[in-house]
Motif scaffolding. Structure first.
Motif, PDB file in Angstrom:
ATOM      1  N   ILE A  41      31.104 -18.191  26.717  1.00 26.26           N
ATOM      2  CA  ILE A  41      30.698 -19.566  27.067  1.00 26.26           C
ATOM      3  C   ILE A  41      31.908 -20.473  26.893  1.00 26.26           C
ATOM      4  CG2 ILE A  41      29.190 -21.496  26.449  1.00 26.26           C
ATOM      5  CD1 ILE A  41      27.092 -19.490  25.545  1.00 26.26           C
ATOM      6  N   THR A  42      32.299 -21.135  27.978  1.00 29.78           N
ATOM      7  CA  THR A  42      33.528 -21.937  27.953  1.00 29.78           C
ATOM      8  C   THR A  42      33.219 -23.406  28.274  1.00 29.78           C
ATOM      9  OG1 THR A  42      33.874 -21.246  30.227  1.00 29.78           O
ATOM     10  CG2 THR A  42      35.098 -20.053  28.543  1.00 29.78           C
ATOM     11  N   PRO A  43      34.069 -24.309  27.802  1.00 28.91           N
ATOM     12  CA  PRO A  43      33.823 -25.747  28.000  1.00 28.91           C
ATOM     13  C   PRO A  43      34.538 -26.308  29.233  1.00 28.91           C
ATOM     14  CG  PRO A  43      35.556 -25.465  26.399  1.00 28.91           C
ATOM     15  CD  PRO A  43      35.209 -24.078  26.896  1.00 28.91           C
ATOM     16  N   TRP A  44      34.430 -27.624  29.409  1.00 30.55           N
ATOM     17  CA  TRP A  44      34.918 -28.265  30.624  1.00 30.55           C
ATOM     18  C   TRP A  44      36.319 -28.843  30.501  1.00 30.55           C
ATOM     19  CZ3 TRP A  44      35.751 -32.850  28.423  1.00 30.55           C
ATOM     20  CH2 TRP A  44      34.856 -33.328  27.458  1.00 30.55           C
ATOM     21  N   ASN A  45      36.908 -28.816  29.299  1.00 28.25           N
ATOM     22  CA  ASN A  45      38.188 -29.525  29.161  1.00 28.25           C
ATOM     23  C   ASN A  45      39.379 -28.741  29.720  1.00 28.25           C
ATOM     24  OD1 ASN A  45      37.750 -27.756  27.037  1.00 28.25           O
ATOM     25  ND2 ASN A  45      38.925 -28.950  25.564  1.00 28.25           N
TER      26      ASN A  45
ATOM     27  N   PRO B  18      30.489 -20.607  32.511  1.00 31.58           N
ATOM     28  CA  PRO B  18      31.332 -21.803  32.373  1.00 31.58           C
ATOM     29  C   PRO B  18      30.463 -23.038  32.164  1.00 31.58           C
ATOM     30  CG  PRO B  18      31.131 -21.174  34.688  1.00 31.58           C
ATOM     31  CD  PRO B  18      30.387 -20.126  33.896  1.00 31.58           C
ATOM     32  N   SER B  19      31.075 -24.130  31.726  1.00 36.01           N
ATOM     33  CA  SER B  19      30.334 -25.389  31.704  1.00 36.01           C
ATOM     34  C   SER B  19      29.872 -25.685  33.121  1.00 36.01           C
ATOM     35  CB  SER B  19      31.223 -26.525  31.203  1.00 36.01           C
ATOM     36  OG  SER B  19      30.548 -27.747  31.401  1.00 36.01           O
ATOM     37  N   GLU B  20      28.646 -26.180  33.230  1.00 33.40           N
ATOM     38  CA  GLU B  20      28.083 -26.400  34.563  1.00 33.40           C
ATOM     39  C   GLU B  20      28.947 -27.349  35.399  1.00 33.40           C
ATOM     40  OE1 GLU B  20      23.762 -26.687  36.257  1.00 33.40           O
ATOM     41  OE2 GLU B  20      24.120 -28.389  34.953  1.00 33.40           O
ATOM     42  N   VAL B  21      29.613 -28.291  34.727  1.00 34.19           N
ATOM     43  CA  VAL B  21      30.368 -29.299  35.489  1.00 34.19           C
ATOM     44  C   VAL B  21      31.718 -28.769  35.987  1.00 34.19           C
ATOM     45  CG1 VAL B  21      29.232 -31.262  34.395  1.00 34.19           C
ATOM     46  CG2 VAL B  21      31.327 -30.353  33.378  1.00 34.19           C
TER      47      VAL B  21
ATOM     48  N   GLY C 174      33.446 -24.836  22.195  1.00 32.10           N
ATOM     49  CA  GLY C 174      32.779 -26.109  22.478  1.00 32.10           C
ATOM     50  C   GLY C 174      32.604 -26.902  21.204  1.00 32.10           C
ATOM     51  N   SER C 175      31.536 -27.685  21.150  1.00 34.78           N
ATOM     52  CA  SER C 175      31.356 -28.592  20.021  1.00 34.78           C
ATOM     53  C   SER C 175      30.871 -27.833  18.783  1.00 34.78           C
ATOM     54  CB  SER C 175      30.340 -29.676  20.390  1.00 34.78           C
ATOM     55  OG  SER C 175      29.098 -29.086  20.672  1.00 34.78           O
ATOM     56  N   THR C 176      31.149 -28.400  17.626  1.00 33.02           N
ATOM     57  CA  THR C 176      30.708 -27.785  16.372  1.00 33.02           C
ATOM     58  C   THR C 176      29.180 -27.767  16.304  1.00 33.02           C
ATOM     59  OG1 THR C 176      32.767 -28.319  15.266  1.00 33.02           O
ATOM     60  CG2 THR C 176      30.863 -28.020  13.844  1.00 33.02           C
TER      61      THR C 176
ATOM     62  N   GLU D 129      35.466 -38.332  12.767  1.00 34.78           N
ATOM     63  CA  GLU D 129      34.707 -37.631  13.814  1.00 34.78           C
ATOM     64  C   GLU D 129      35.583 -37.354  15.023  1.00 34.78           C
ATOM     65  OE1 GLU D 129      31.114 -39.961  14.331  1.00 34.78           O
ATOM     66  OE2 GLU D 129      30.873 -40.052  12.149  1.00 34.78           O
ATOM     67  N   GLU D 130      35.282 -36.234  15.680  1.00 32.82           N
ATOM     68  CA  GLU D 130      36.067 -35.870  16.860  1.00 32.82           C
ATOM     69  C   GLU D 130      35.686 -36.801  18.011  1.00 32.82           C
ATOM     70  OE1 GLU D 130      35.272 -32.060  18.855  1.00 32.82           O
ATOM     71  OE2 GLU D 130      37.440 -31.785  18.950  1.00 32.82           O
ATOM     72  N   ILE D 131      36.642 -37.596  18.489  1.00 27.81           N
ATOM     73  CA  ILE D 131      36.350 -38.546  19.573  1.00 27.81           C
ATOM     74  C   ILE D 131      36.513 -37.851  20.923  1.00 27.81           C
ATOM     75  CG2 ILE D 131      37.047 -40.718  20.665  1.00 27.81           C
ATOM     76  CD1 ILE D 131      37.931 -41.685  17.851  1.00 27.81           C
TER      77      ILE D 131
END
Ligand code: NDP
Length: 500
Positions: free
Chosen positions: A161-165, A189-192, A241-243, A395-397
């Motif tokens: 599972i991979t993110p969009w960045n 992948p991220s849907e976007v 991805g996010s924590t 916090e992670e911005i």
């Protein structure tokens, strides 16, 4: 065409994709379809199927069949390496196409996207060597009656599972290593940002990867991603991805089959600048570390810890650099920082900018939105008068926002650097070897940079300490991560009988 002034055009209509199952494209058919608008322009660029749970089951079954009949894991390392090298060649040949779709879906500058694709070629080339060099160990010291062998076997079916960045880069920091180990996989992948993952599956099929070894399912994380984490026939899950979602994934695996997990999660990464640093280099590095990819990197240097004697002067230098960053249309060759990738992320960043001001930090530059090409853009932003207990410091911005925190001593710098739940990455800037080495030893981070930032390559493993994750991707460790260890005890000669 003069590259310095070129702007590529948008597609006249969104490109239709299917998903990739058992070595073939499957069209969306009567499934729902997600239409992705380019964050840099607000124009529809791709149409991606929303896979069903049955599609996921079919993809896992395909990867399982490929693993069980050993069509990939049963090959020699040399044969696997040949496919990985051929993939590298094909990616290189299709660099412009991959970079174009990456830029359209993600909003990153086209020149940067091309550079990332180049980095991905290197990942495949390096992993090809690992496919050949992966090995175990032997113990020839157990006396004449025994011999011990430790082997590494592929874990089996991997869910990815991979993110969009960094849709293509993060994918390629994992796929060649997963395949070098002999595993088969199902990527989500991220849907976007699904397009370039689908292109990689097509490329690998052309490179000779046997059908079923690399499947791609598309759809949202909350549906397909969650089901993948819960799936009883996935042996290992690599999640980036996010924590928060990382926590959900840990829970889901605990409630299903205890699949092995690799997690690369959030970060709140310190840039630690000492007065004896080359301050001009450091200012450039700090600006790069927060504005590159619009700060949407898990390893962005978002906390600037700077020795008090130079803090004001250095903050001014960083501000001056950030004001000169060319934020612009991602399709413009001269753009250095592009659009914010998702609407939700845009809102998150703006809400943190408002929160920083409410908390009493001083906004010294940026903070506003930019009206460019019909997309969503945020100015590089600097806050001073920040303390490490403020939300903007903790916090992670995940945006182009950096906070400046002064320190007086090396010990204090290390204490502030480690005063975070995260431990992904950190940089130190100093010309004093003792300082640089002491800080590199004592700061808790999986990646550490001395007088540079956001650097690396296929040889160096990535991953985090603390709440930034488990395990390592890339490097030799990256291929070992997708193996499990088996000890084989071999008896030599006549057995000494237990029952007389
Ligand atoms: P998420 O953690 O939600 O998304 C990362 C990936 O996980 C995507 O492929 C997503 O799919 C998928 N996903 C989402 N929910 C689940 C679930 N329940 N089970 C399994 N997979 C799931 O990140 P966001 O996109 O929401 O970004 C939020 C924050 O996460 C950012 O602000 C940033 O702080 C952090 N982040 C960190 C990244 C990193 O590289 N470490 C990368 C991206 C974000 P889909 O997108 O299709 O929903």
């Amino acid at each position: 065409m003069d590259k310095a002034s070129a702007i590529l055009s948008l597609p006249s209509e969104p490109r239709e994709f299917g998903f990739f199952l058992d070595g073939k494209w499957v069209e969306a058919g009567d499934r729902d379809v997600f239409e992705r608008a380019s964050p840099g322009h607000g124009v529809a660029v791709t149409r991606i199927p929303r896979c069903t749970t049955d599609d996921l089951d079919a993809a896992v079954a395909s990867a399982r069949a490929a693993f069980n009949d050993r069509r990939w894991c049963g090959l020699s390392g040399a044969d696997r390496a040949a496919v990985l090298l051929k993939t590298a060649e094909l990616i290189r040949a299709r660099t412009d196409e991959i970079a174009y779709w990456e830029t359209l879906e993600n909003g990153k500058p086209i020149a940067q996207a091309r550079g990332e694709v180049g980095g991905c070629v290197g990942m495949f080339e390096f992993a090809a060597g690992l496919a050949r060099s992966l090995h175990g160990d032997s113990y020839n010291n157990s006396g004449d009656g025994a011999f011990g062998v430790v082997t590494r076997e592929p874990v089996g079916v991997v869910g990815l599972i991979t993110p969009w960045n960094f849709p293509f880069l993060i994918l390629c920091e994992r796929v060649p290593y997963i395949l070098a180990s002999g595993c088969s996989l199902v990527a989500k992948p991220s849907e976007v940002t699904s397009a370039t993952t689908l292109l990689l599956a097509e490329i690998m099929s052309e490179a000779g990867l046997p059908d079923g070894v690399f499947n791609v399912v598309t759809g949202s994380g909350s549906s397909i991603g969650q089901k993948m984490a819960e799936h009883m026939d996935v042996d290992m899950l690599s999640f980036t991805g996010s924590t928060n979602v990382g926590r959900a994934v840990v829970e889901a695996t605990g409630k299903s089959n205890f699949k092995k997990l690799g997690l690369e999660l959030g970060g709140k990464n310190p840039q630690i600048v000492f007065a004896d640093a080359d301050l001009e280099d450091a200012a450039d590095g700090v600006a790069f570390g927060i504005a590159f990819n619009t700060g949407q990197c898990c390893v962005s240097g978002s906390r600037l810890l700077v020795e008090r004697s130079v803090a004001d002067k250095f903050a001014d230098m960083v501000v001056e650099k950030l004001r000169k960053v060319r934020v612009g249309d991602p399709l413009d060759e001269t753009t250095q920082a592009g659009a914010i990738t998702t609407d939700a992320q845009n809102r998150t960043i703006l809400s943190y900018i408002a929160k920083g001001q409410e908390e009493g930090a001083t906004l010294v530059t940026g903070g506003g939105v930019l009206d460019i090409a019909g997309g969503q853009y945020i100015e590089p932003t600097v806050f001073t008068n920040v303390t490490n207990d403020m939300a903007v410091a903790r916090e992670e911005i995940f945006g182009p926002v950096i906070v400046v925190i002064p320190f007086d001593t090396l010990d204090e710098a290390i204490e502030i650097a480690n005063d975070t739940e995260y431990g992904l990455a950190a940089s130190v800037w100093s010309k004093n070897l003792d300082t640089a080495l002491t800080v590199s030893r004592r700061v808790q981070a999986g990646r550490f940079w001395v007088n540079t930032t956001l650097a690396g390559g296929p040889e160096l493993p990535i991953g985090g300490f603390k709440a930034s994750g488990w395990g390592r991707e890339a490097g030799m460790q990256g291929v070992e991560e997708y193996t499990q260890v088996k000890s084989i005890h071999i008896e030599i000669g006549k057995r000494a009988h237990w029952v007389e």
